[in-house]
Scaffold this motif. Structure first.
Motif, short mmCIF file in Angstrom:
data_model
loop_
_atom_site.label_atom_id
_atom_site.label_comp_id
_atom_site.label_asym_id
_atom_site.label_seq_id
_atom_site.Cartn_x
_atom_site.Cartn_y
_atom_site.Cartn_z
N ASN A 56 0.82 -1.20 0.00
CA ASN A 56 0.00 0.00 0.00
C ASN A 56 0.86 1.26 0.00
N GLU A 57 1.97 1.22 0.73
CA GLU A 57 2.88 2.37 0.73
C GLU A 57 3.49 2.58 -0.65
N LEU A 58 3.83 1.49 -1.32
CA LEU A 58 4.35 1.60 -2.69
C LEU A 58 3.31 2.23 -3.61
N ALA A 59 2.07 1.79 -3.47
CA ALA A 59 0.99 2.33 -4.31
C ALA A 59 0.76 3.81 -4.00
N ARG A 60 0.77 4.18 -2.73
CA ARG A 60 0.57 5.59 -2.36
C ARG A 60 1.68 6.47 -2.91
N TRP A 61 2.90 5.91 -3.00
CA TRP A 61 4.02 6.68 -3.53
C TRP A 61 3.97 6.78 -5.05
N TRP A 62 3.62 5.68 -5.74
CA TRP A 62 3.75 5.64 -7.20
C TRP A 62 2.51 6.11 -7.95
N GLU A 63 1.34 5.75 -7.48
CA GLU A 63 0.12 6.06 -8.22
C GLU A 63 -0.12 7.57 -8.33
N VAL A 64 -0.69 7.96 -9.46
CA VAL A 64 -1.25 9.30 -9.58
C VAL A 64 -2.63 9.25 -8.94
N PRO A 65 -2.87 10.01 -7.89
CA PRO A 65 -4.12 9.86 -7.13
C PRO A 65 -5.33 10.36 -7.92
N PRO A 66 -6.53 9.88 -7.56
CA PRO A 66 -7.76 10.35 -8.21
C PRO A 66 -7.89 11.85 -8.11
N THR A 67 -8.50 12.44 -9.11
CA THR A 67 -8.63 13.90 -9.16
C THR A 67 -10.01 14.28 -9.67
N VAL A 68 -10.32 15.55 -9.61
CA VAL A 68 -11.57 16.09 -10.13
C VAL A 68 -11.22 17.07 -11.24
N LEU A 69 -11.88 16.96 -12.37
CA LEU A 69 -11.60 17.87 -13.47
C LEU A 69 -12.11 19.27 -13.14
N PRO A 70 -11.33 20.29 -13.49
CA PRO A 70 -11.80 21.67 -13.28
C PRO A 70 -12.95 22.00 -14.24
N ALA A 71 -13.56 23.15 -14.02
CA ALA A 71 -14.65 23.58 -14.89
C ALA A 71 -14.17 23.64 -16.34
N ARG A 72 -15.03 23.20 -17.24
CA ARG A 72 -14.65 23.10 -18.65
C ARG A 72 -14.68 24.46 -19.33
N THR A 73 -13.61 24.80 -20.06
CA THR A 73 -13.55 26.04 -20.84
C THR A 73 -13.50 25.76 -22.34
N SER A 74 -13.35 24.49 -22.71
CA SER A 74 -13.32 24.09 -24.11
C SER A 74 -13.81 22.65 -24.18
N PRO A 75 -14.19 22.18 -25.38
CA PRO A 75 -14.64 20.79 -25.48
C PRO A 75 -13.50 19.83 -25.12
N ARG A 76 -13.89 18.67 -24.62
CA ARG A 76 -12.90 17.70 -24.17
C ARG A 76 -13.13 16.35 -24.83
N VAL A 77 -12.02 15.65 -25.08
CA VAL A 77 -12.08 14.27 -25.53
C VAL A 77 -11.38 13.42 -24.49
N GLY A 78 -12.03 12.37 -24.06
CA GLY A 78 -11.43 11.45 -23.12
C GLY A 78 -10.75 10.31 -23.86
N VAL A 79 -9.46 10.10 -23.59
CA VAL A 79 -8.71 9.01 -24.22
C VAL A 79 -8.62 7.87 -23.23
N VAL A 80 -9.26 6.75 -23.54
CA VAL A 80 -9.28 5.58 -22.66
C VAL A 80 -8.29 4.56 -23.19
N LEU A 81 -7.34 4.15 -22.36
CA LEU A 81 -6.37 3.15 -22.76
C LEU A 81 -6.87 1.77 -22.35
N THR A 82 -6.88 0.83 -23.30
CA THR A 82 -7.32 -0.53 -23.00
C THR A 82 -6.21 -1.28 -22.28
N GLY A 83 -6.55 -2.48 -21.84
CA GLY A 83 -5.61 -3.30 -21.08
C GLY A 83 -6.29 -3.76 -19.81
N GLY A 84 -7.03 -4.86 -19.91
CA GLY A 84 -7.75 -5.35 -18.74
C GLY A 84 -9.13 -4.74 -18.57
#
Length: 256
Positions: A56-84
């Motif tokens: 768990n300590e390794l994960a807390r150090w390495w992972e990019v933690p969950p976030t909230v997107l800021p208010a949108r000022t332009s259209p957005r495209v979400g790029v989803v990477l496959t793998g599992g």
């Protein structure tokens, strides 16, 4: 060749791979001193690699933690990477079956339904060392999103890539040609995000990370979490160490 080696030799550097090698060596050697050392090594690897607190300590150090997107000022495209994301064996082709990293496509659906992204690019095709005539993850993920309420015309599929480097390499021209003026939201697992960001930035694509499938959790101090190995911790340590090796390898190869 690089893809084959990365999927096979990496196993030998993971806790279970090293444990298996140590146990086989202990079983085959006739030298009692070496046998004892191999067994001690396997035991230490089991208790360290399977320790929930350390993992768990390794994960807390390495992972990019969950976030909230800021208010949108332009259209957005979400790029989803496959793998599992989806299970693709021939026996399961009559239904859609989510796999262990399906939170990536689930988060993309949530962002779309809440108006935070307007388009979705799914990057990835049929992975694995042996190509099989089955539905690939990209098409299956597209089906899932359409069933979930995403308009078919809002989904673009890039299904040539088989690894993170190719995700970025083949997605970059699609983003430039079809999504000029869009902000790019990169959606992949938190433990995989650092390598993914590096690959997309190498292709001159600026991204806003939106991590999915978080592995890290609050610290626990229960005896079973601190002292005894568990299957879950071994699973998590495998993916974290696999990603660390992958990140270092990509750095050496110039993919980041």
């Amino acid at each position: 060749m690089f893809y084959f080696l990365s999927k096979t030799l990496t196993f030998l550097f993971m806790p279970m791979g090293l444990i298996a090698v140590a146990l086989l060596f202990a079983l085959l050697t006739k030298n009692r001193a070496r046998q004892r050392k191999a067994l001690i090594g396997a035991t230490l690897l089991l208790f360290i690699g399977g320790n929930g607190f350390i993992t768990n300590e390794l994960a807390r150090w390495w992972e990019v933690p969950p976030t909230v997107l800021p208010a949108r000022t332009s259209p957005r495209v979400g790029v989803v990477l496959t793998g599992g994301l989806m299970k693709t064996s021939p026996e399961l082709q009559n239904r859609l079956h989510l796999s262990d990293q399906a939170d990536r496509v689930g988060q993309a659906l949530l962002l779309y339904k809440t108006g935070q992204i307007q388009k979705i690019l799914i990057s990835g095709g049929i992975g694995g060392i042996i190509k099989r005539k089955t539905g690939d993850e990209g098409h299956l993920s597209r089906q899932f999103l359409i069933i979930g309420g995403v308009r078919a015309e809002d989904i673009v599929l890039e299904n040539k890539s088989i690894n993170t480097y190719e995700n970025a390499r083949f997605s970059a021209p699609v983003l430039r040609q079809q999504f000029s003026g869009y902000e790019v939201v990169l959606i992949t697992s938190g433990w995989h995000m650092r390598r993914a960001i590096g690959c997309f930035e190498k292709q001159a694509v600026s991204v806003t990370p939106f991590p999915a499938a978080p592995m890290a959790s609050e610290r626990q101090y229960a005896p079973n979490h601190l002292l005894f190995p568990s299957e879950g911790a071994l699973h998590d340590s495998y993916w974290i160490l696999h990603e660390l090796v992958g990140f270092a390898t990509y750095r050496i190869m110039g993919y980041l």
